[in-house]
Design a protein around this motif. Sequence first.
Motif, mmCIF file in Angstrom:
data_model
loop_
_atom_site.group_PDB
_atom_site.id
_atom_site.type_symbol
_atom_site.label_atom_id
_atom_site.label_comp_id
_atom_site.label_asym_id
_atom_site.label_seq_id
_atom_site.Cartn_x
_atom_site.Cartn_y
_atom_site.Cartn_z
ATOM 1 N N LYS A 82 18.589 66.793 101.362
ATOM 2 C CA LYS A 82 19.818 65.219 101.748
ATOM 3 C C LYS A 82 20.867 66.057 102.689
ATOM 4 N N TYR A 102 24.143 63.571 90.387
ATOM 5 C CA TYR A 102 23.626 63.094 90.992
ATOM 6 C C TYR A 102 21.822 62.437 90.145
ATOM 7 N N LYS A 104 20.296 60.315 90.645
ATOM 8 C CA LYS A 104 18.420 59.653 91.574
ATOM 9 C C LYS A 104 17.127 60.499 91.280
ATOM 10 N N GLY A 137 22.011 57.214 108.737
ATOM 11 C CA GLY A 137 20.624 56.607 109.516
ATOM 12 C C GLY A 137 20.425 58.185 109.493
ATOM 13 N N LYS A 138 21.174 59.007 109.178
ATOM 14 C CA LYS A 138 21.026 61.235 108.872
ATOM 15 C C LYS A 138 21.101 61.296 107.327
ATOM 16 N N ARG A 139 21.034 60.298 106.838
ATOM 17 C CA ARG A 139 21.106 60.929 105.401
ATOM 18 C C ARG A 139 19.742 60.308 104.396
ATOM 19 N N SER A 140 18.948 60.912 105.225
ATOM 20 C CA SER A 140 16.889 60.643 103.843
ATOM 21 C C SER A 140 16.998 61.943 103.508
ATOM 22 N N TRP A 141 15.878 61.370 101.977
ATOM 23 C CA TRP A 141 15.435 63.311 102.099
ATOM 24 C C TRP A 141 14.993 63.578 102.726
HETATM 25 C C1 I3P Z 1 19.778 56.373 103.920
HETATM 26 C C2 I3P Z 1 18.394 57.279 102.775
HETATM 27 C C3 I3P Z 1 18.706 57.621 101.655
HETATM 28 C C4 I3P Z 1 19.361 57.730 100.680
HETATM 29 C C5 I3P Z 1 20.732 57.394 101.210
HETATM 30 C C6 I3P Z 1 20.637 55.913 102.763
HETATM 31 O O1 I3P Z 1 19.615 55.866 104.213
HETATM 32 O O2 I3P Z 1 17.586 55.703 102.382
HETATM 33 O O3 I3P Z 1 17.558 57.871 100.813
HETATM 34 O O4 I3P Z 1 20.474 58.461 99.465
HETATM 35 O O5 I3P Z 1 22.058 57.071 100.866
HETATM 36 O O6 I3P Z 1 22.050 56.210 103.471
HETATM 37 P P1 I3P Z 1 18.628 56.246 106.013
HETATM 38 O O7 I3P Z 1 17.083 56.706 105.574
HETATM 39 O O8 I3P Z 1 18.564 55.444 107.007
HETATM 40 O O9 I3P Z 1 19.482 57.046 106.314
HETATM 41 P P2 I3P Z 1 19.519 58.473 98.307
HETATM 42 O O10 I3P Z 1 17.839 58.311 98.323
HETATM 43 O O11 I3P Z 1 20.410 59.828 97.238
HETATM 44 O O12 I3P Z 1 19.673 57.365 97.933
HETATM 45 P P3 I3P Z 1 23.213 56.993 100.917
HETATM 46 O O13 I3P Z 1 23.598 56.198 102.527
HETATM 47 O O14 I3P Z 1 23.906 56.793 99.087
HETATM 48 O O15 I3P Z 1 23.030 58.518 101.410
#
Ligand code: I3P
Length: 109
Positions: A8, A72, A74, A21-25
């Motif tokens: 991530k 972290y 989660k 939108g760029k913070r997904s795993w």
């Molecule tokens: C992110 C995605 C990530 C989540 C992140 C979101 O959305 O749902 O899993 O991180 O949360 O922004 P997207 O797919 O649109 O990028 P976590 O799994 O750690 O919650 P964040 O905004 O708190 O980083």
Amino acid sequence: KKGYVMRKCCMESNGKKTARGKRSWKMYYCTLRDLILYLHKDDSGFRKSQISDSIHNAIHIHHGLATKATDYTKKQHVFRLVTADRAEYLFQTSDSKELDSWINTINFV
Ligand code: I3P
């Protein structure tokens, strides 16, 4: 060292928070070589179709630091990698042994 990890992005290289939108795993096959962490889609390695991908996703770890991401909660077996240019990533590994192994390899390479 090589293996599958989840990654991530948290901070970009300027220390600015990664855009929504760029913070997904995402899953990558990760290879550490010459102080660079290459992230491939799978273990077919430096196949032609993956070269631009892997260069785009290369993380320079010189003067970087990997630590357990105890804050972290989660996911399990997660470490944080902060690079010299202040980018920040979270990496999820498969178990605690792999977690220690990745951290030690990155920090003591
Ligand atoms: C992110 C995605 C990530 C989540 C992140 C979101 O959305 O749902 O899993 O991180 O949360 O922004 P997207 O797919 O649109 O990028 P976590 O799994 O750690 O919650 P964040 O905004 O708190 O980083």
